[in-house]
Design a protein around this motif. Structure first.
Motif, PDB file in Angstrom:
ATOM      1  N   GLU A 156       0.983  -1.347   0.216  1.00 21.99           N
ATOM      2  CA  GLU A 156      -0.147  -0.415   0.312  1.00 21.99           C
ATOM      3  C   GLU A 156       0.558   1.502   0.596  1.00 21.99           C
ATOM      4  N   THR A 157       1.971   1.273   0.110  1.00 20.52           N
ATOM      5  CA  THR A 157       3.178   2.766   0.804  1.00 20.52           C
ATOM      6  C   THR A 157       4.127   2.302  -0.116  1.00 20.52           C
ATOM      7  N   LYS A 158       4.432   1.209  -0.683  1.00 16.96           N
ATOM      8  CA  LYS A 158       5.707   1.743  -1.214  1.00 16.96           C
ATOM      9  C   LYS A 158       6.623   2.058  -0.454  1.00 16.96           C
ATOM     10  N   ASP A 159       7.185   1.780   0.735  1.00 13.28           N
ATOM     11  CA  ASP A 159       7.924   2.467   1.542  1.00 13.28           C
ATOM     12  C   ASP A 159       9.017   1.371   1.029  1.00 13.28           C
ATOM     13  N   GLU A 160       9.931   1.440   1.057  1.00 15.56           N
ATOM     14  CA  GLU A 160      11.355   0.274   1.288  1.00 15.56           C
ATOM     15  C   GLU A 160      11.476  -0.877   2.431  1.00 15.56           C
ATOM     16  N   LYS A 161      11.181   0.554   3.627  1.00 13.29           N
ATOM     17  CA  LYS A 161      11.506   0.201   4.301  1.00 13.29           C
ATOM     18  C   LYS A 161      10.352  -0.777   5.507  1.00 13.29           C
ATOM     19  N   PHE A 162       9.413  -0.885   4.663  1.00 12.95           N
ATOM     20  CA  PHE A 162       8.701  -1.537   5.558  1.00 12.95           C
ATOM     21  C   PHE A 162       8.465  -3.298   4.566  1.00 12.95           C
ATOM     22  N   LEU A 163       9.372  -2.751   2.978  1.00 11.99           N
ATOM     23  CA  LEU A 163       9.697  -5.003   2.389  1.00 11.99           C
ATOM     24  C   LEU A 163      10.063  -4.951   3.322  1.00 11.99           C
ATOM     25  N   ASP A 164      11.285  -4.074   3.711  1.00 11.16           N
ATOM     26  CA  ASP A 164      12.719  -5.214   4.355  1.00 11.16           C
ATOM     27  C   ASP A 164      12.124  -5.119   5.422  1.00 11.16           C
ATOM     28  N   PHE A 165      11.902  -4.919   6.236  1.00 11.26           N
ATOM     29  CA  PHE A 165      10.835  -5.550   7.659  1.00 11.26           C
ATOM     30  C   PHE A 165      10.391  -6.846   7.882  1.00 11.26           C
ATOM     31  N   ALA A 166       9.611  -6.553   6.320  1.00  7.34           N
ATOM     32  CA  ALA A 166       8.760  -7.372   6.311  1.00  7.34           C
ATOM     33  C   ALA A 166       9.035  -8.581   5.482  1.00  7.34           C
ATOM     34  N   GLN A 167      10.567  -8.649   4.658  1.00 12.05           N
ATOM     35  CA  GLN A 167      11.111 -10.176   4.508  1.00 12.05           C
ATOM     36  C   GLN A 167      12.210 -10.646   5.480  1.00 12.05           C
ATOM     37  N   LYS A 168      12.249  -9.454   6.713  1.00 15.97           N
ATOM     38  CA  LYS A 168      13.322  -9.897   7.903  1.00 15.97           C
ATOM     39  C   LYS A 168      12.199 -10.727   8.811  1.00 15.97           C
ATOM     40  N   ILE A 169      11.188 -10.518   8.999  1.00 18.43           N
ATOM     41  CA  ILE A 169      10.217 -11.412   9.341  1.00 18.43           C
ATOM     42  C   ILE A 169      10.021 -12.982   9.354  1.00 18.43           C
ATOM     43  N   THR A 170       9.565 -12.538   7.945  1.00 17.22           N
ATOM     44  CA  THR A 170       9.400 -13.101   6.319  1.00 17.22           C
ATOM     45  C   THR A 170      10.256 -14.440   6.877  1.00 17.22           C
ATOM     46  N   ASP A 171      11.640 -14.611   6.878  1.00 13.67           N
ATOM     47  CA  ASP A 171      12.847 -15.400   6.852  1.00 13.67           C
ATOM     48  C   ASP A 171      12.807 -16.095   8.473  1.00 13.67           C
ATOM     49  N   LYS A 172      12.348 -15.096   8.933  1.00 13.35           N
ATOM     50  CA  LYS A 172      12.864 -15.777   9.909  1.00 13.35           C
ATOM     51  C   LYS A 172      11.673 -16.984  10.661  1.00 13.35           C
ATOM     52  N   TYR A 173      10.057 -16.502  10.288  1.00 14.71           N
ATOM     53  CA  TYR A 173       9.074 -17.258   9.752  1.00 14.71           C
ATOM     54  C   TYR A 173       9.590 -18.512   9.167  1.00 14.71           C
ATOM     55  N   LEU A 174       9.731 -18.341   8.339  1.00 15.51           N
ATOM     56  CA  LEU A 174      10.644 -19.877   7.406  1.00 15.51           C
ATOM     57  C   LEU A 174      11.538 -20.837   8.030  1.00 15.51           C
ATOM     58  N   SER A 175      12.627 -19.965   8.776  1.00 15.93           N
ATOM     59  CA  SER A 175      13.632 -20.429   9.296  1.00 15.93           C
ATOM     60  C   SER A 175      13.000 -21.522  11.126  1.00 15.93           C
ATOM     61  N   LEU A 176      12.047 -21.034  10.996  1.00 13.67           N
ATOM     62  CA  LEU A 176      11.882 -21.658  12.532  1.00 13.67           C
ATOM     63  C   LEU A 176      10.203 -22.792  11.958  1.00 13.67           C
ATOM     64  N   LEU A 177       9.925 -23.253  10.916  1.00 10.60           N
ATOM     65  CA  LEU A 177       8.630 -24.482  10.477  1.00 10.60           C
ATOM     66  C   LEU A 177       9.624 -25.538   9.753  1.00 10.60           C
ATOM     67  N   PRO A 178       7.991 -26.637  10.430  1.00  9.60           N
ATOM     68  CA  PRO A 178       9.004 -27.864  10.426  1.00  9.60           C
ATOM     69  C   PRO A 178       8.138 -28.406   8.478  1.00  9.60           C
ATOM     70  N   GLU A 179       9.060 -29.555   8.691  1.00  7.94           N
ATOM     71  CA  GLU A 179       9.263 -29.895   7.211  1.00  7.94           C
ATOM     72  C   GLU A 179       7.764 -30.458   5.933  1.00  7.94           C
ATOM     73  N   ASP A 180       6.792 -30.109   6.882  1.00  6.37           N
ATOM     74  CA  ASP A 180       5.741 -29.901   6.108  1.00  6.37           C
ATOM     75  C   ASP A 180       5.412 -28.564   6.359  1.00  6.37           C
ATOM     76  N   MET A 181       5.581 -27.497   6.527  1.00  9.78           N
ATOM     77  CA  MET A 181       4.881 -25.966   6.604  1.00  9.78           C
ATOM     78  C   MET A 181       3.925 -25.701   7.448  1.00  9.78           C
ATOM     79  N   VAL A 182       4.027 -26.510   7.872  1.00  2.96           N
ATOM     80  CA  VAL A 182       2.598 -26.111   8.972  1.00  2.96           C
ATOM     81  C   VAL A 182       2.821 -25.890  10.464  1.00  2.96           C
ATOM     82  N   PRO A 183       2.691 -24.727  11.204  1.00  4.19           N
ATOM     83  CA  PRO A 183       3.938 -24.944  11.891  1.00  4.19           C
ATOM     84  C   PRO A 183       2.711 -25.003  13.387  1.00  4.19           C
TER      85      PRO A 183
END
Length: 423
Positions: free
Chosen positions: A288-315
Motif C-alpha cells: 500500500e505504501t511502497k515504502d522500502e523500509k516496510f519491504l525490508d522488514f517484511a522480508q526479515k520477519i518472513t525469513d525468521k518465520y520460515l526458519s522456524l517451520l517444520p518439514e510440512d510447512m505447517v507450524p
C-alpha cells in the motif's frame, strides 16, 4: 467440460534444461481460454501442486456446507475436533469472525466464476451493515473488509463503498496519537491490561484504512495506518524479528508498560499465528505504501518465520512448544502466510527471493491441500487442524473459518499469478 489431468512427475527425469530453468509453470486450459485455468501443475524445486483440484475441492466443500448454513443471524466459526459440521455463532458486534464466511464466498465466485456464489456472498454480506459503526474494538477491519471490501472489488457492488468508508472512520476513532497506534480490544473484555492495548493482529485491520484513503476517505486514514505500522515495527518485535502478541502502552505518555500474550504459550513465547499476522501485515503495508523500509522488514520477519517451520510447512500453534509432538498444529497460520508469500514474491527485486518465497508458498499450499490437513471427506471445512487459543483452552485442533478464508485467498492469488504468467 473441464479437462482434469492426473499427472505424476519424477523431477529426476526432467531434462537438464528444466532443472536449469529453476521454476516451471505449466498452465493447461480448455480451448486455450485465458479466463479459465482448467488444470494447473506448478513445478519448481520438486514442488507439484494441482491448483485446479484444490480450488475444486473448496467448491465441493461449499456445495456441502452452504445448504446447511441457512440462519442469517449466525455465521460459521469452527468445526470441533472430530466433528463434521460448522458450529455457528451469532453475528454480534463483539464477534470478530463474521466477515470471513462472506469473504470465502466472494473468493469462490472469483475463482470459479459461478454466479451462485456471488448471490450467496451478497446475502451473507449485507446482513451486518450496521457493524460499520462499531467503535468498541479494532476488529471492524476483519469484520467488514473480507465481506464488503471483496464485495466491492470482486463483486462490483458500488453501494458498499460508503459502508466501507464509514467502517474506516469507526476504526480510526480508536487511534491514540500519543501512542501512535490504534487501540485493540477493550479493557472490560481484557481486564489484565488497564491502559492502551495493541496486538499484533491489528496489523491486518490497516488494510481497511489504506483502502478508504484511496477511495474518497480522508488522508488522515493513511497517516494513521502508517503510524500504527511504524510504531508496531519499532516496539512489537524482538531483536530476532519475532513478535510479542500484546503490548500495553501508557495512554498519556506512550511508554511501554508490558509485553504479554493472550493466545500464545507464554508472554515471551513465539505464538505462530502472531508471527503470521506480522508477515501478512507488513507485506500488505509495503504493497500500500511502497515504502522500502516496510519491504525490508517484511522480508526479515518472513525469513525468521520460515526458519522456524517444520518439514510440512505447517507450524505448531506456538513455536516454543514445537518440539513436543503432542502439541497441536495451526493450519490457519500456514494459510495466512501462504497468501502473504505469494504477494511478497511479486514485490521483491531479487529473482532468488522471488522464487524462494513463491516456492515456500507452494509448499504450504500443497501441504494444506493434502490428506493430512484437508477437510475433504472428513468435515465441511476446507482445512482441519487449526488452533485458535490453546492457552485459553479454546478451539484446539479444530477447523476455523479464517483458516479457510486465507486458504482460498491464497488459491485465488495463485490462480491470478498463473493467468498473468507471473513467475
Amino acid at each position: 467440460m473441464k479437462n482434469y489431468l492426473n499427472v505424476s512427475l519424477n523431477v529426476g527425469a526432467l531434462t537438464k534444461n528444466f532443472l536449469l530453468g529453476g521454476l516451471l509453470v505449466l498452465t493447461i486450459s480448455c480451448k486455450n481460454s485465458k479466463k479459465e485455468i482448467s488444470a494447473a501443475l506448478v513445478v519448481g524445486n520438486s514442488i507439484a501442486i494441482d491448483l485446479q483440484k484444490q480450488i475444486d475441492d473448496c467448491e465441493s466443500q461449499l456445495e456441502i456446507a452452504v445448504p446447511k448454513l441457512t440462519d442469517l443471524t449466525k455465521h460459521p466459526r469452527l468445526i470441533e475436533t472430530n466433528g463434521t459440521e460448522w458450529k455457528q455463532v451469532l453475528n454480534h458486534k463483539l464477534i470478530w469472525t463474521s466477515g470471513f464466511y462472506p469473504g470465502i464466498l466472494w473468493y469462490a465466485y472469483q475463482t470459479t466464476g459461478h454466479e451462485k456464489w456471488k448471490e450467496e456472498a451478497i446475502k451473507r454480506t449485507e446482513i451486518f451493515e450496521d457493524f460499520k459503526n462499531i467503535t468498541e474494538h479494532h476488529d471492524i477491519g476483519f469484520m467488514m473488509f473480507p465481506a464488503y471490501g471483496l464485495g466491492y472489488k470482486i463483486g462490483g457492488v458500488e453501494s458498499y463503498k460508503d459502508i466501507l468508508l464509514t467502517s474506516a472512520n469507526s476504526l480510526a476513532s480508536r487511534f491514540n496519537p500519543k501512542v501512535g497506534t490504534i487501540r485493540s480490544w477493550s479493557n472490560k473484555m481484557h481486564p489484565r491490561w488497564q491502559q492502551h492495548i495493541t496486538i499484533i493482529d491489528n496489523m491486518l485491520n490497516l488494510e481497511l484504512l489504506f483502502w478508504a484513503a484511496k477511495h474518497g476517505g480522508e488522508k488522515s486514514l493513511y497517516d494513521i495506518a502508517v503510524s500504527h505500522a511504524e510504531t508496531t515495527m519499532k516496539n512489537h518485535f524482538r531483536p530476532d524479528y519475532t513478535s510479542w502478541h500484546v503490548l500495553e502502552y501508557d495512554s498519556i505518555s506512550g511508554d511501554i508498560l508490558n509485553r504479554h500474550t493472550k493466545q500464545g504459550f507464554a508472554d515471551d513465547s513465539r505464538w505462530s499465528r502472531g508471527q503470521a499476522w506480522g508477515v501478512y501485515g507488513y507485506t500488505m503495508v509495503y504493497k500500500e505504501t511502497k515504502d522500502e523500509k516496510f519491504l525490508d522488514f517484511a522480508q526479515k520477519i518472513t525469513d525468521k518465520y520460515l526458519s522456524l517451520l517444520p518439514e510440512d510447512m505447517v507450524p505448531c500453534w506456538d513455536f516454543d512448544v514445537a518440539n513436543d509432538p503432542k502439541e497441536e498444529k495451526d493450519a490457519s497460520a500456514a494459510a495466512v502466510v501462504a497468501s502473504a508469500l505469494l504477494d511478497l514474491s511479486t514485490m521483491v527485486e531479487s529473482k532468488e527471493d522471488q522464487k524462494r518465497y513463491y516456492n515456500a508458498a507452494l509448499k504450504m499450499l500443497k501441504s494444506l491441500g493434502s490428506d493430512k490437513y484437508s477437510g475433504v471427506g472428513k468435515a465441511d471445512s476446507f482445512l482441519l487442524h487449526s488452533t485458535g487459543a490453546k492457552s485459553l483452552g479454546n478451539e484446539i485442533d479444530v477447523a476455523l473459518i479464517y483458516a479457510d478464508y486465507y486458504y482460498i485467498e491464497a488459491l485465488s492469488r495463485l490462480k491470478k499469478m498463473q493467468a498473468n504468467e507471473i513467475l
